[in-house]
Structure formats: C-alpha cells, structure tokens
Design a protein around this motif. Structure first.
Motif, short mmCIF file in Angstrom:
data_model
loop_
_atom_site.label_atom_id
_atom_site.label_comp_id
_atom_site.label_asym_id
_atom_site.label_seq_id
_atom_site.Cartn_x
_atom_site.Cartn_y
_atom_site.Cartn_z
N GLN A 78 0.83 -1.19 0.00
CA GLN A 78 0.00 0.00 0.00
C GLN A 78 0.88 1.25 0.00
OE1 GLN A 78 -3.10 0.13 2.93
NE2 GLN A 78 -3.89 2.05 2.14
N PHE A 79 1.12 1.79 -1.20
CA PHE A 79 2.00 2.95 -1.33
C PHE A 79 1.46 4.17 -0.60
CE2 PHE A 79 -0.94 3.76 -4.78
CZ PHE A 79 -1.01 5.15 -4.87
N THR A 80 0.15 4.25 -0.36
CA THR A 80 -0.43 5.43 0.28
C THR A 80 0.00 5.59 1.73
OG1 THR A 80 -2.48 4.27 0.85
CG2 THR A 80 -2.43 5.45 -1.26
N LEU A 81 0.65 4.59 2.30
CA LEU A 81 1.18 4.74 3.66
C LEU A 81 2.26 5.82 3.73
CD1 LEU A 81 1.44 1.05 4.95
CD2 LEU A 81 -0.37 2.72 5.37
N HIS A 82 2.84 6.14 2.57
CA HIS A 82 3.88 7.17 2.53
C HIS A 82 3.35 8.52 2.05
CE1 HIS A 82 7.19 4.68 3.75
NE2 HIS A 82 6.77 3.75 2.93
N ALA A 83 2.06 8.72 2.17
CA ALA A 83 1.45 10.00 1.75
C ALA A 83 1.96 11.14 2.63
CB ALA A 83 -0.06 9.91 1.85
N SER A 84 2.30 12.22 1.98
CA SER A 84 2.64 13.45 2.69
C SER A 84 1.47 14.41 2.52
CB SER A 84 3.91 14.07 2.11
OG SER A 84 4.14 15.33 2.71
N THR A 85 0.99 14.92 3.64
CA THR A 85 -0.17 15.84 3.61
C THR A 85 0.21 17.22 4.15
OG1 THR A 85 -0.87 15.00 5.77
CG2 THR A 85 -1.83 13.96 3.82
N LYS A 86 1.49 17.53 4.13
CA LYS A 86 1.96 18.80 4.69
C LYS A 86 1.45 20.02 3.94
CE LYS A 86 6.10 17.01 6.82
NZ LYS A 86 7.54 17.06 6.90
N LYS A 87 1.40 19.92 2.61
CA LYS A 87 1.00 21.07 1.79
C LYS A 87 -0.29 20.75 1.05
CE LYS A 87 4.47 22.88 -0.57
NZ LYS A 87 5.72 22.94 -1.35
N GLY A 88 -1.23 21.64 1.12
CA GLY A 88 -2.47 21.49 0.36
C GLY A 88 -3.33 20.33 0.84
N ASN A 89 -4.28 19.97 0.00
CA ASN A 89 -5.21 18.91 0.34
C ASN A 89 -5.05 17.66 -0.51
OD1 ASN A 89 -6.56 20.32 2.42
ND2 ASN A 89 -7.59 21.54 0.86
N ARG A 90 -4.14 17.69 -1.46
CA ARG A 90 -3.89 16.52 -2.30
C ARG A 90 -2.61 15.87 -1.80
NH1 ARG A 90 -1.47 15.41 -7.69
NH2 ARG A 90 -2.65 13.64 -8.51
N PRO A 91 -2.70 14.65 -1.27
CA PRO A 91 -1.50 13.99 -0.76
C PRO A 91 -0.43 13.79 -1.83
CG PRO A 91 -3.48 12.82 -0.08
CD PRO A 91 -3.90 13.84 -1.10
N SER A 92 0.81 13.87 -1.42
CA SER A 92 1.95 13.59 -2.30
C SER A 92 2.50 12.21 -1.93
CB SER A 92 3.03 14.64 -2.10
OG SER A 92 4.22 14.23 -2.75
N TYR A 93 2.81 11.44 -2.94
CA TYR A 93 3.34 10.09 -2.72
C TYR A 93 4.78 9.98 -3.19
CZ TYR A 93 -1.62 9.38 -2.19
OH TYR A 93 -2.92 9.49 -1.77
N ILE A 94 5.50 11.08 -3.17
CA ILE A 94 6.85 11.14 -3.70
C ILE A 94 7.82 10.19 -2.97
CG2 ILE A 94 7.69 13.07 -2.31
CD1 ILE A 94 8.53 13.76 -5.59
N LYS A 95 7.55 9.91 -1.69
CA LYS A 95 8.44 9.02 -0.92
C LYS A 95 8.19 7.54 -1.21
CE LYS A 95 9.93 9.93 3.13
NZ LYS A 95 10.01 10.06 4.58
#
Length: 150
Positions: A78-95
C-alpha cells in the motif's frame, strides 16, 4: 518500510470481483515501501511482526504472537502509507517507491515473513485496485516504521 498491522477475526482481498486472499484469525498487514528500504528493514520488520504479542492468551491478556496463536496473514502493498499531507489537500506520494524498486522488496518481505512464520501467507496483488475487507479484532491496530527502530 511502514506497516499497519491489524489483528483480525477475518479478512479478505478481492480483485475484479474475485477473492484472491481470505483468512480467519490472524493479521492483515499493509506494507509501504520507500527507495531507502533494504534487506535489514525486511529482516527486522518481518521478525518484529511475527513475534508481536498481540493475541489473547487463556486469561484474555495479549501475550501470544501470531506463531503462538497459529494465525494466518495477508500482506498487501500500500503505497499510500507514505502519503505526505503537509502542503495542500492533495496527498503527495513522492516518498513511495516506484514498482521496479518496490516489487522486489515486497516479494522479499513476503518470503522472509513466511520463513519467520513457518508457513505460507496470502497476499494482495501489487498495483491492482483491491477491495480489502476485514473484521478488526479488538480493535488492535499497530503502526510500525523501520526508520524508528533504533
């Protein structure tokens, strides 16, 4: 690696209306993989999860491991475990690792987990649109990040 471990009375994974994994008593394990993850993370995390004493003994105390409880497991990437929600409302999965890096680590984790557990485990389908169903027992849900192991 990040893991969300849920003690379950039952769990299943369905892909395209076809059940590909189903267990009763055991663990549903969601795994998130980063590029920095390596064999040390795989070894540590698989051993940690297999030996977590989160199943009730005869006195109702969480004192048994998955091995002691003779439980089963489903492991789902589950790649979404690495979601970053620091900026905005759309999670980033860059990690989160890309499939060419994540798949070998995921497969290695499954193999190591099976050797620690002493039996075959069921899995989700990497990259598929999965429907995961579970009956969380307790509820018991534990989050582990291998970056926090020391």
């Amino acid at each position: 690696m990040k893991a969300v471990i849920q003690r379950v009375s039952q769990a299943s994974v369905t892909v395209n209306n076809h059940c590909i994994a189903k267990i009763n008593t055991g663990l549903l394990i969601l795994i998130g993989i980063e590029d920095e993850d390596n064999q040390e993370d795989i070894n540590w995390l698989s051993k940690k999860i297999v030996n977590l004493r989160i199943f009730n003994d005869e006195n109702g105390v969480m004192n048994k491991s998955l091995v002691d409880a003779d439980g089963d497991a489903i492991i789902v990437s589950q790649f979404t475990l690495h979601a970053s929600t620091k900026k905005g409302n759309r999670p980033s999965y860059i990690k989160a690792s890309k499939p060419n890096t994540a798949i070998p680590i995921y497969k290695s984790f499954i193999s190591k987990f099976e050797s620690e557990l002493g039996k075959k485990v069921q899995t989700g389908e990497f990259g598929a649109d999965m429907k995961v169903s579970l009956l969380n027992d307790g509820p018991v849900t534990i989050i582990i990040d291998t970056k926090d192991k020391k």
